[in-house]
Each structure stands twice: as C-alpha cells, then as structure tokens.
Scaffold this active site. Structure first.
Site, PDB file in Angstrom:
ATOM      1  N   LYS A  43       0.826  -1.213   0.000  1.00 53.91           N
ATOM      2  CA  LYS A  43       0.000   0.000   0.000  1.00 53.91           C
ATOM      3  C   LYS A  43       0.859   1.262   0.000  1.00 53.91           C
ATOM      4  O   LYS A  43       0.595   2.191  -0.751  1.00 53.91           O
ATOM      5  CB  LYS A  43      -0.926   0.027   1.225  1.00 53.91           C
ATOM      6  CG  LYS A  43      -1.979  -1.069   1.252  1.00 53.91           C
ATOM      7  CD  LYS A  43      -3.006  -0.813   2.367  1.00 53.91           C
ATOM      8  CE  LYS A  43      -2.406  -0.944   3.758  1.00 53.91           C
ATOM      9  NZ  LYS A  43      -2.094  -2.330   4.130  1.00 53.91           N
ATOM     10  N   ARG A  66     -10.419   0.568   7.713  1.00 54.56           N
ATOM     11  CA  ARG A  66     -10.028  -0.817   7.942  1.00 54.56           C
ATOM     12  C   ARG A  66     -11.129  -1.617   8.614  1.00 54.56           C
ATOM     13  O   ARG A  66     -10.955  -2.818   8.843  1.00 54.56           O
ATOM     14  CB  ARG A  66      -8.821  -0.818   8.857  1.00 54.56           C
ATOM     15  CG  ARG A  66      -7.477  -1.108   8.189  1.00 54.56           C
ATOM     16  CD  ARG A  66      -6.572  -1.535   9.297  1.00 54.56           C
ATOM     17  NE  ARG A  66      -5.223  -1.875   9.003  1.00 54.56           N
ATOM     18  CZ  ARG A  66      -4.276  -1.086   8.552  1.00 54.56           C
ATOM     19  NH1 ARG A  66      -4.548   0.138   8.216  1.00 54.56           N
ATOM     20  NH2 ARG A  66      -3.051  -1.535   8.429  1.00 54.56           N
ATOM     21  N   ARG A  96      11.476  -6.279   5.711  1.00 57.72           N
ATOM     22  CA  ARG A  96      11.128  -4.887   5.413  1.00 57.72           C
ATOM     23  C   ARG A  96      11.866  -3.904   6.321  1.00 57.72           C
ATOM     24  O   ARG A  96      11.942  -4.095   7.524  1.00 57.72           O
ATOM     25  CB  ARG A  96       9.618  -4.697   5.587  1.00 57.72           C
ATOM     26  CG  ARG A  96       9.184  -3.260   5.438  1.00 57.72           C
ATOM     27  CD  ARG A  96       7.716  -3.143   5.221  1.00 57.72           C
ATOM     28  NE  ARG A  96       6.954  -3.239   6.458  1.00 57.72           N
ATOM     29  CZ  ARG A  96       5.647  -2.964   6.515  1.00 57.72           C
ATOM     30  NH1 ARG A  96       5.007  -2.633   5.423  1.00 57.72           N
ATOM     31  NH2 ARG A  96       5.018  -3.077   7.660  1.00 57.72           N
ATOM     32  N   ARG A 130      10.257  -2.179  11.832  1.00 56.19           N
ATOM     33  CA  ARG A 130       9.132  -1.801  12.690  1.00 56.19           C
ATOM     34  C   ARG A 130       8.907  -2.840  13.779  1.00 56.19           C
ATOM     35  O   ARG A 130       9.033  -4.031  13.552  1.00 56.19           O
ATOM     36  CB  ARG A 130       7.867  -1.637  11.831  1.00 56.19           C
ATOM     37  CG  ARG A 130       7.693  -0.216  11.340  1.00 56.19           C
ATOM     38  CD  ARG A 130       6.663  -0.114  10.257  1.00 56.19           C
ATOM     39  NE  ARG A 130       5.405  -0.793  10.568  1.00 56.19           N
ATOM     40  CZ  ARG A 130       4.359  -0.785   9.761  1.00 56.19           C
ATOM     41  NH1 ARG A 130       4.408  -0.132   8.623  1.00 56.19           N
ATOM     42  NH2 ARG A 130       3.259  -1.426  10.082  1.00 56.19           N
ATOM     43  N   ARG A 182      -1.774  -9.576  12.796  1.00 51.99           N
ATOM     44  CA  ARG A 182      -2.265  -8.511  11.907  1.00 51.99           C
ATOM     45  C   ARG A 182      -3.052  -9.108  10.740  1.00 51.99           C
ATOM     46  O   ARG A 182      -4.050  -8.536  10.298  1.00 51.99           O
ATOM     47  CB  ARG A 182      -1.097  -7.671  11.399  1.00 51.99           C
ATOM     48  CG  ARG A 182      -0.556  -6.719  12.453  1.00 51.99           C
ATOM     49  CD  ARG A 182       0.855  -6.270  12.160  1.00 51.99           C
ATOM     50  NE  ARG A 182       0.954  -5.441  10.973  1.00 51.99           N
ATOM     51  CZ  ARG A 182       2.105  -5.158  10.368  1.00 51.99           C
ATOM     52  NH1 ARG A 182       3.230  -5.658  10.834  1.00 51.99           N
ATOM     53  NH2 ARG A 182       2.119  -4.397   9.305  1.00 51.99           N
TER      54      ARG A 182
HETATM   55  P1  ATP Z   1       1.483  -1.736   5.330  1.00 55.90           P
HETATM   56  O1  ATP Z   1       1.413  -0.275   5.604  1.00 55.90           O
HETATM   57  O2  ATP Z   1       2.832  -2.216   5.086  1.00 55.90           O
HETATM   58  O3  ATP Z   1       0.578  -2.177   4.221  1.00 55.90           O
HETATM   59  P2  ATP Z   1      -0.068  -2.312   7.648  1.00 55.90           P
HETATM   60  O4  ATP Z   1      -1.299  -2.027   6.888  1.00 55.90           O
HETATM   61  O5  ATP Z   1      -0.181  -3.392   8.638  1.00 55.90           O
HETATM   62  O6  ATP Z   1       1.109  -2.565   6.640  1.00 55.90           O
HETATM   63  P3  ATP Z   1      -0.036   0.304   8.709  1.00 55.90           P
HETATM   64  O7  ATP Z   1      -1.109   0.702   7.784  1.00 55.90           O
HETATM   65  O8  ATP Z   1       1.194   1.101   8.743  1.00 55.90           O
HETATM   66  O9  ATP Z   1       0.500  -1.146   8.460  1.00 55.90           O
HETATM   67  O10 ATP Z   1      -0.676   0.145  10.165  1.00 55.90           O
HETATM   68  C1  ATP Z   1       0.080  -0.287  11.259  1.00 55.90           C
HETATM   69  C2  ATP Z   1      -0.825  -0.511  12.431  1.00 55.90           C
HETATM   70  O11 ATP Z   1      -1.510   0.715  12.770  1.00 55.90           O
HETATM   71  C3  ATP Z   1      -1.943  -1.523  12.218  1.00 55.90           C
HETATM   72  O12 ATP Z   1      -1.515  -2.847  12.441  1.00 55.90           O
HETATM   73  C4  ATP Z   1      -2.974  -1.059  13.250  1.00 55.90           C
HETATM   74  O13 ATP Z   1      -2.616  -1.465  14.548  1.00 55.90           O
HETATM   75  C5  ATP Z   1      -2.841   0.446  13.185  1.00 55.90           C
HETATM   76  N1  ATP Z   1      -3.782   1.043  12.212  1.00 55.90           N
HETATM   77  C6  ATP Z   1      -3.464   1.617  11.024  1.00 55.90           C
HETATM   78  N2  ATP Z   1      -4.562   2.039  10.381  1.00 55.90           N
HETATM   79  C7  ATP Z   1      -5.610   1.715  11.159  1.00 55.90           C
HETATM   80  C8  ATP Z   1      -7.023   1.855  11.039  1.00 55.90           C
HETATM   81  N3  ATP Z   1      -7.587   2.422   9.954  1.00 55.90           N
HETATM   82  N4  ATP Z   1      -7.794   1.389  12.045  1.00 55.90           N
HETATM   83  C9  ATP Z   1      -7.255   0.824  13.131  1.00 55.90           C
HETATM   84  N5  ATP Z   1      -5.942   0.642  13.312  1.00 55.90           N
HETATM   85  C10 ATP Z   1      -5.116   1.086  12.344  1.00 55.90           C
HETATM   86 MG    MG Z   2       1.234   1.579   5.486  1.00 59.13          MG
END
Ligand code: ATP
Ligand code: MG
Length: 216
Positions: free
Chosen positions: A19, A93, A127, A160, A171
């Site tokens: 993403k 999400r 990563r 991370r 996750r």
């Molecule tokens: P990547 O960004 O590599 O695709 P990812 O989606 O797991 O991986 P991030 O989007 O950076 O990582 O999110 C990291 C963490 O932050 C998630 O595991 C969650 O705990 C929290 N988080 C991020 N966005 C949300 C959201 N919309 N609702 C709830 N928690 C969130």
């Molecule tokens: Mg991200």
C-alpha cells in the site's frame, strides 16, 4: 498529470501488500495528496502524545486501534486538506470506519491490492522503514542504495516493532475478520477495483493504466 476535477481514492490490502509503495507512486504520478493512517499513528507515537502512547500498545500487539480514535484523526486531517484530491492508505479498515468516511465524503475508487498471505509473511520480515517519511525498502527486492540508510535523506532505516512473525500473524487475522468485510462494503457500491499479484512492480502498471483511464 494535472487533474481536471477532485478525485478521492482509497488503497486497501493486507498488511505489507505494498500500500505504501503503490500510494507514493500514485501520488507522484497523479498529483494527489497522500494520507496514511499507519504513518499518522506512528507520527503520534514519535511525538509521545498521550494518544500516541496508548496507540503504540495496540499496534505493537498487532491489533487495530479503536475506530472512534482513528476516524477522528483521519477525518480531521482530511478536513484540513479542503477541496483537494487525495488518496487514503490504511483507512478505512473496518465497516464502521468506512461508514464514518462515507458520511462525509464520496469516494470515487477503491484500489484493492490482493497479495497472498504467504508472500506477505516473507516480505514483512525483510522490510526496512524510514519512519519520518514512511518510505519502505525490502532487503530482497527493493534494497536501499546503501544498506540501512534512506535513499532520500540519508537517515537510518529501522525494522518496525510490529513486523515480527507473531505480530504479523495477528495482523493478518485482524485483516481477515475486520477488514475483508470492508471490501464487500465497497464492492456493493460498485467502486472496488481488485489488482492481484505477488510483486508490487508487476501490479503497479495495471494500477497506473486503470487510473490514467479513470482520470482522463
Ligand atoms: P502496510 O502499511 O505495510 O501495508 P499495515 O497495513 O499493517 O502494513 P499500517 O497501515 O502502517 O500497516 O498500520 C500499522 C498498524 O496501525 C496496524 O496494524 C494497526 O494497529 C494500526 N492502524 C493503522 N490504520 C488503522 C485503522 N484504519 N484502524 C485501526 N488501526 C489502524
Ligand atoms: Mg502503510
């Protein structure tokens, strides 16, 4: 490319599906503003705000942060962007977050990066992230020019805290139970576009072609 009208998009996909990488390519190519929920949360953690510390324990355990907290943060940042085109990455999400967004903005397109879970597990453990910008590298297929150092700023890269194998598994579970229903939510509105693959560099040209067509 200069946009002729306001365009609002969302990038979805399991953790580590690319993403962040796809979002920065989209925003550079098409001139949208980028808002990443993960980057926003990590910035709050970095600045040691009370909220940030609370969120850190959720994130480090591979759990989602509460809907009302993240929805408030994101909607307030979107409000500050005013009448511009934007790309949301990592939000919504959950269905409740999708409804909160839907209540205020009409989303034009949802890009879903459909990457197999096995690929993701291998990827996340190799990563490296530049925390201030959210730029990501992968020691296997997208290494930095100098090991451990961000190409643009020369600052150090880190792994991370939530990229450990156990947390990655948690996750992915959270993704299946809480985020997959959001795909259905957007599919039923007719705005979901799915891009499948195991490599970001192979998925990207399809996303680019789709958006070029969509935006012209
Ligand atoms: P990547 O960004 O590599 O695709 P990812 O989606 O797991 O991986 P991030 O989007 O950076 O990582 O999110 C990291 C963490 O932050 C998630 O595991 C969650 O705990 C929290 N988080 C991020 N966005 C949300 C959201 N919309 N609702 C709830 N928690 C969130
Ligand atoms: Mg991200």
């Amino acid at each position: 490319m200069v946009l002729q009208r306001i365009f609002r998009a969302v990038v979805m996909g399991p953790p580590g599906s690319g993403k962040g990488t796809v979002s920065s390519r989209i925003t550079t190519t098409f001139g949208l503003k980028h808002l990443s929920s993960g980057d926003l949360l990590r910035a709050n953690i970095e600045s040691k705000t009370e909220l940030g510390l609370l969120m850190k324990s959720c994130i480090d355990h591979g759990q989602l942060v509460p809907d009302d907290v993240i929805s408030r943060l994101i909607l307030s940042d979107l409000r500050k962007m005013g009448n511009s085109s934007w790309l949301l990455d990592g939000f919504p999400r959950t269905v409740s977050q999708a409804e909160a967004l839907d209540g205020v903005y009409s989303v034009d397109t949802v890009i879903n990066l459909d990457v197999p879970f096995q690929t993701i597990k291998e990827r996340l453990t190799s990563r490296w992230t530049h925390l201030p910008s959210g730029r990501v590298y992968n020691t296997d297929f997208n290494p930095p020019k100098v090991a451990g150092v961000d190409d643009v700023t020369g600052e150090p890269l880190v792994q991370r805290d939530d990229d450990t194998p156990e947390t990655v598994t948690r996750r992915l579970k959270a993704y299946q139970t809480q985020t997959e229903p959001v795909l259905e939510y957007f599919r039923s509105k007719g705005i979901l576009e799915v891009f499948s693959g195991t490599e970001t560099n192979k998925i990207w040209p399809h996303v680019q072609t789709f958006l070029t067509r969509k935006l012209s």
